[in-house]
Design a protein around this motif. Structure first.
Motif, PDB file in Angstrom:
ATOM      1  N   ASN A  52       0.826  -1.205   0.000  1.00  0.00           N
ATOM      2  CA  ASN A  52       0.000   0.000   0.000  1.00  0.00           C
ATOM      3  C   ASN A  52       0.862   1.256   0.000  1.00  0.00           C
ATOM      4  O   ASN A  52       0.544   2.238  -0.668  1.00  0.00           O
ATOM      5  N   THR A  56       0.818   4.214  -2.944  1.00  0.00           N
ATOM      6  CA  THR A  56       0.175   5.459  -2.555  1.00  0.00           C
ATOM      7  C   THR A  56       0.922   6.639  -3.165  1.00  0.00           C
ATOM      8  O   THR A  56       2.141   6.743  -3.049  1.00  0.00           O
ATOM      9  N   GLU A  58       2.299  10.331  -3.602  1.00  0.00           N
ATOM     10  CA  GLU A  58       2.737  11.393  -2.707  1.00  0.00           C
ATOM     11  C   GLU A  58       2.286  12.715  -3.304  1.00  0.00           C
ATOM     12  O   GLU A  58       2.652  13.063  -4.430  1.00  0.00           O
TER      13      GLU A  58
END
Length: 63
Positions: A52, A56, A58
């Motif tokens: 994860n 993800t 940024e």
């Protein structure tokens, strides 16, 4: 929708999605010893968290 908040639909849905991810690493626990089973589950959860984190995005504020 009101009924989703009232019944806790989203919380349950997120929990079911996480369990599905956990089962993606295998339906069964290979270890027989309870301490080893706990360690195996911890490893699976750590892998899911790492995947994860890698996936993800940024978000960076510009200007």
């Amino acid at each position: 929708a009101f009924w989703k908040r009232w019944t806790g639909y989203h919380t349950r849905s997120r929990a079911e999605a996480r369990m599905r991810c956990l089962k993606a690493f295998g339906e069964r626990i290979a270890a027989r010893d309870p301490d080893s089973q706990t360690a195996e589950i911890h490893i699976r959860v750590a892998l899911i968290n790492r995947f994860n984190a890698l996936g993800t995005a940024e978000i960076v504020r510009v200007a």
